[in-house]
Design a protein around this motif. Sequence first.
Motif, PDB file in Angstrom:
ATOM      1  N   LYS A  76      17.266  35.024  92.063  1.00 43.94           N
ATOM      2  CA  LYS A  76      17.533  35.154  93.530  1.00 43.94           C
ATOM      3  C   LYS A  76      16.071  35.241  94.290  1.00 43.94           C
ATOM      4  O   LYS A  76      15.372  35.967  93.747  1.00 43.94           O
ATOM      5  N   ARG A  77      15.904  34.679  95.403  1.00 51.03           N
ATOM      6  CA  ARG A  77      14.962  34.876  96.153  1.00 51.03           C
ATOM      7  C   ARG A  77      14.613  36.425  96.435  1.00 51.03           C
ATOM      8  O   ARG A  77      13.484  36.993  96.392  1.00 51.03           O
ATOM      9  N   ARG A  78      15.596  37.272  96.760  1.00 50.94           N
ATOM     10  CA  ARG A  78      15.812  38.494  97.044  1.00 50.94           C
ATOM     11  C   ARG A  78      14.972  39.342  95.682  1.00 50.94           C
ATOM     12  O   ARG A  78      14.078  40.091  95.787  1.00 50.94           O
ATOM     13  N   ASP A  79      15.434  38.980  94.491  1.00 46.85           N
ATOM     14  CA  ASP A  79      14.893  39.696  93.291  1.00 46.85           C
ATOM     15  C   ASP A  79      13.431  39.114  93.258  1.00 46.85           C
ATOM     16  O   ASP A  79      12.691  40.122  92.791  1.00 46.85           O
ATOM     17  N   ILE A  80      13.008  38.053  93.571  1.00 48.03           N
ATOM     18  CA  ILE A  80      11.420  37.756  93.355  1.00 48.03           C
ATOM     19  C   ILE A  80      10.594  38.722  94.442  1.00 48.03           C
ATOM     20  O   ILE A  80       9.694  39.256  94.081  1.00 48.03           O
ATOM     21  N   VAL A  81      11.089  38.883  95.699  1.00 48.39           N
ATOM     22  CA  VAL A  81      10.464  39.844  96.738  1.00 48.39           C
ATOM     23  C   VAL A  81      10.541  41.222  95.989  1.00 48.39           C
ATOM     24  O   VAL A  81       9.416  41.775  96.072  1.00 48.39           O
ATOM     25  N   ILE A  82      11.759  41.762  95.640  1.00 47.69           N
ATOM     26  CA  ILE A  82      11.778  43.063  95.360  1.00 47.69           C
ATOM     27  C   ILE A  82      10.623  43.138  93.910  1.00 47.69           C
ATOM     28  O   ILE A  82      10.153  44.271  93.968  1.00 47.69           O
ATOM     29  N   TYR A  83      10.689  42.330  93.090  1.00 50.09           N
ATOM     30  CA  TYR A  83       9.677  42.374  92.072  1.00 50.09           C
ATOM     31  C   TYR A  83       8.386  42.436  92.588  1.00 50.09           C
ATOM     32  O   TYR A  83       7.459  43.181  91.754  1.00 50.09           O
ATOM     33  N   LYS A  84       8.178  41.588  93.443  1.00 52.44           N
ATOM     34  CA  LYS A  84       6.505  41.738  93.971  1.00 52.44           C
ATOM     35  C   LYS A  84       6.177  42.821  94.398  1.00 52.44           C
ATOM     36  O   LYS A  84       5.072  43.503  94.119  1.00 52.44           O
ATOM     37  N   ILE A 137       2.033  41.179 101.988  1.00 50.56           N
ATOM     38  CA  ILE A 137       2.981  40.351 101.303  1.00 50.56           C
ATOM     39  C   ILE A 137       3.917  39.439 102.124  1.00 50.56           C
ATOM     40  O   ILE A 137       4.085  38.318 101.861  1.00 50.56           O
ATOM     41  N   PRO A 138       4.613  39.990 103.189  1.00 51.18           N
ATOM     42  CA  PRO A 138       5.355  39.252 104.049  1.00 51.18           C
ATOM     43  C   PRO A 138       4.435  37.970 104.467  1.00 51.18           C
ATOM     44  O   PRO A 138       5.204  36.921 104.688  1.00 51.18           O
ATOM     45  N   ALA A 139       3.100  37.779 104.633  1.00 45.20           N
ATOM     46  CA  ALA A 139       2.489  36.897 104.961  1.00 45.20           C
ATOM     47  C   ALA A 139       2.761  35.744 104.007  1.00 45.20           C
ATOM     48  O   ALA A 139       2.985  34.347 104.144  1.00 45.20           O
ATOM     49  N   TYR A 140       2.682  36.105 102.657  1.00 46.42           N
ATOM     50  CA  TYR A 140       2.677  35.215 101.661  1.00 46.42           C
ATOM     51  C   TYR A 140       3.936  34.656 101.468  1.00 46.42           C
ATOM     52  O   TYR A 140       4.327  33.578 101.106  1.00 46.42           O
ATOM     53  N   PHE A 141       5.240  35.296 101.906  1.00 47.14           N
ATOM     54  CA  PHE A 141       6.512  34.903 101.707  1.00 47.14           C
ATOM     55  C   PHE A 141       6.967  34.107 102.802  1.00 47.14           C
ATOM     56  O   PHE A 141       7.840  33.433 102.800  1.00 47.14           O
ATOM     57  N   PHE A 195       6.497  50.620 103.547  1.00 48.40           N
ATOM     58  CA  PHE A 195       6.780  49.740 102.367  1.00 48.40           C
ATOM     59  C   PHE A 195       8.310  49.305 102.228  1.00 48.40           C
ATOM     60  O   PHE A 195       8.580  48.094 102.174  1.00 48.40           O
ATOM     61  N   VAL A 196       9.271  50.006 102.900  1.00 46.62           N
ATOM     62  CA  VAL A 196      10.456  49.794 102.898  1.00 46.62           C
ATOM     63  C   VAL A 196      10.812  48.778 103.838  1.00 46.62           C
ATOM     64  O   VAL A 196      11.534  47.781 103.645  1.00 46.62           O
ATOM     65  N   LEU A 197      10.245  49.034 105.104  1.00 41.96           N
ATOM     66  CA  LEU A 197      10.429  47.979 106.024  1.00 41.96           C
ATOM     67  C   LEU A 197       9.548  46.637 105.747  1.00 41.96           C
ATOM     68  O   LEU A 197      10.394  45.709 106.075  1.00 41.96           O
ATOM     69  N   SER A 198       8.609  46.621 105.081  1.00 40.49           N
ATOM     70  CA  SER A 198       8.043  45.481 104.700  1.00 40.49           C
ATOM     71  C   SER A 198       8.981  44.773 103.685  1.00 40.49           C
ATOM     72  O   SER A 198       9.051  43.299 103.760  1.00 40.49           O
ATOM     73  N   LYS A 204      14.055  38.880 104.467  1.00 43.84           N
ATOM     74  CA  LYS A 204      14.453  37.972 105.433  1.00 43.84           C
ATOM     75  C   LYS A 204      13.604  36.658 105.559  1.00 43.84           C
ATOM     76  O   LYS A 204      14.336  35.721 105.830  1.00 43.84           O
ATOM     77  N   LEU A 205      12.423  36.881 105.498  1.00 39.80           N
ATOM     78  CA  LEU A 205      11.571  35.754 105.763  1.00 39.80           C
ATOM     79  C   LEU A 205      11.513  34.841 104.491  1.00 39.80           C
ATOM     80  O   LEU A 205      11.476  33.492 104.661  1.00 39.80           O
ATOM     81  N   TYR A 206      11.632  35.378 103.314  1.00 38.10           N
ATOM     82  CA  TYR A 206      11.629  34.380 102.296  1.00 38.10           C
ATOM     83  C   TYR A 206      13.041  33.657 102.001  1.00 38.10           C
ATOM     84  O   TYR A 206      13.104  32.590 101.557  1.00 38.10           O
ATOM     85  N   GLU A 207      14.137  34.506 102.195  1.00 33.32           N
ATOM     86  CA  GLU A 207      15.349  33.712 102.211  1.00 33.32           C
ATOM     87  C   GLU A 207      15.531  32.628 103.195  1.00 33.32           C
ATOM     88  O   GLU A 207      16.685  31.933 102.829  1.00 33.32           O
ATOM     89  N   THR A 208      14.806  32.706 104.094  1.00 32.72           N
ATOM     90  CA  THR A 208      15.293  31.502 105.049  1.00 32.72           C
ATOM     91  C   THR A 208      14.240  30.601 104.982  1.00 32.72           C
ATOM     92  O   THR A 208      14.105  29.597 105.901  1.00 32.72           O
ATOM     93  N   LYS A 209      13.106  30.772 104.044  1.00 31.08           N
ATOM     94  CA  LYS A 209      12.051  29.945 104.133  1.00 31.08           C
ATOM     95  C   LYS A 209      12.433  28.560 103.257  1.00 31.08           C
ATOM     96  O   LYS A 209      12.859  28.479 102.494  1.00 31.08           O
TER      97      LYS A 209
END
Lengths: 212, 284
Positions: A76-84, A137-141, A195-198, A204-209
């Motif tokens: 899942k995209r969420r898992d990719i973000v959390i791993y990062k 990181i949010p910029a990359y996602f 960190f948590v906010l990011s 949110k950003l990656y799941e809708t990209k």
Amino acid sequence: MLGLIKRDLNLMFSNKQNIFFLVLYVPFFLFMIDTKSMPHLYLVILVTYTHMLTIIPFSYDITYKTHLMFQSLPIKRRDIVIYKYLSIFIYFIFAVVYVGVYMWIINLIGFKNVDYFNVSMIKIALPLVMVSLSITIPAYFRLSPKIAQIFNIFIYILLFNILSININSIVNVGTGPILSIFKGINPIFIALGVFVLSIILSIKLYETKDLA
Amino acid sequence: MDYILEVKDLTKKFESFKLDKVSFKLEPGYIMGFIGPNGAGKSTTIKLIMNLLKKDGGEVKVFGKDHIQFEKEIKNRIGFVYDESYFYEDLTIGQMKSIVASFYKGWDDTLFNKYLKDFDLNPKMKIKKLSKGMKMKFSLALALSHNADLIIMDEPTSGLDPVFRREILDILYNVIQDENKSIFFSTHITTDLEKIADYITFINKGKIVFSKPKDDILENYSVVKGGTNLLDADTRKEFIGIRETGVGFEGLVENGQKIKELFGSQVLIEKASLEDIMVYTVRG
């Protein structure tokens, strides 16, 4: 997540540019910069290694569009973000060990007398990389890879300037004009908040990209 | 009926292109060819099915389940092959396999090694050293080694020479011998599909033109050849598309019998190929 760790480690050690970076970055700093003019060199190297190692895997997606293949796998995209975000800690530990051994050898040989393990610097480095990467990181996602890369360079230059010019604001939180509002708060709590906010923002950003 | 892939009113808007209410269904055990000219919306549809693009409307069900809600579970049962190599080029075949394998529950190393041997691929070779055909075979080996029930392929034969293409088609033909597996195969090389596809879905300018069994299509569509003197405003309406030359005309019709009644022996009626159908429909 095991697959993601495997991917990053495989990539780290199979690319010549990465190996050059890992091997040459420490001597570059030690011999190009006077340790007296930059007393917190250990901190700078630690922060740079962690920042760069976390961001480098994104560069493969830019060159080879591997994100299309990766996002087609059962993850899942969420898992990719959390791993990062979790990988920041993996790279931080790697950086502490790697830089420690490298600097210890340099000390042993007698090239330069430098820190190779400094708990107080490690305590400062961790919140710093957490914040710098939480901004990057949010910029990359979300953004296009090239714009995200420019943003990353900008953030790193800013970080490097803070570390080399205004280091006392960081070392003694509260003494600098900007950070005085955080006086009395442990930097790790500030970093954790960012960190948590990011993470939430990146999910949110990656799941809708749209990945194209 | 349980469909392995069900797409209903799928819609996606871009600045200069719209995928407009795309619908089709694929049953287990069949190969569906997805044809259309470049830019018709084939890759967009596949990216939407794989949740790489976010849909603006419609529904996608894979194995009867919503493709987003059950994304991980569904992708465990999908093998994918894309038109380009999206691998880490600095890694070897073995390293890349090791990364991909760790994501799949049903990964079968023995099967993967068998495919490597069949395809004459060396696991120690770096991906950047592989030719386009070899990369495609490697993609296929990855897609087939986790016992996927649905293989989704986006232009897998584009840019490959006829020998490679035939090899890939033979592999797909063997895969489909298992009646529970299905293949969804996009291409603009329609001759590939005439060999292996059971169903054809034709997309043009973001809209589905038809989605039917291949045999029905090849039976119904005809190419009509005759003199231009036969063409007037009324007779032209019978054709999906017409090409006129100095010596006469060629046109595509859906109902050859009607044309036979209309023109009798003045025209020559031949079976249309998928390429004829695509070309005449697109050109008009």
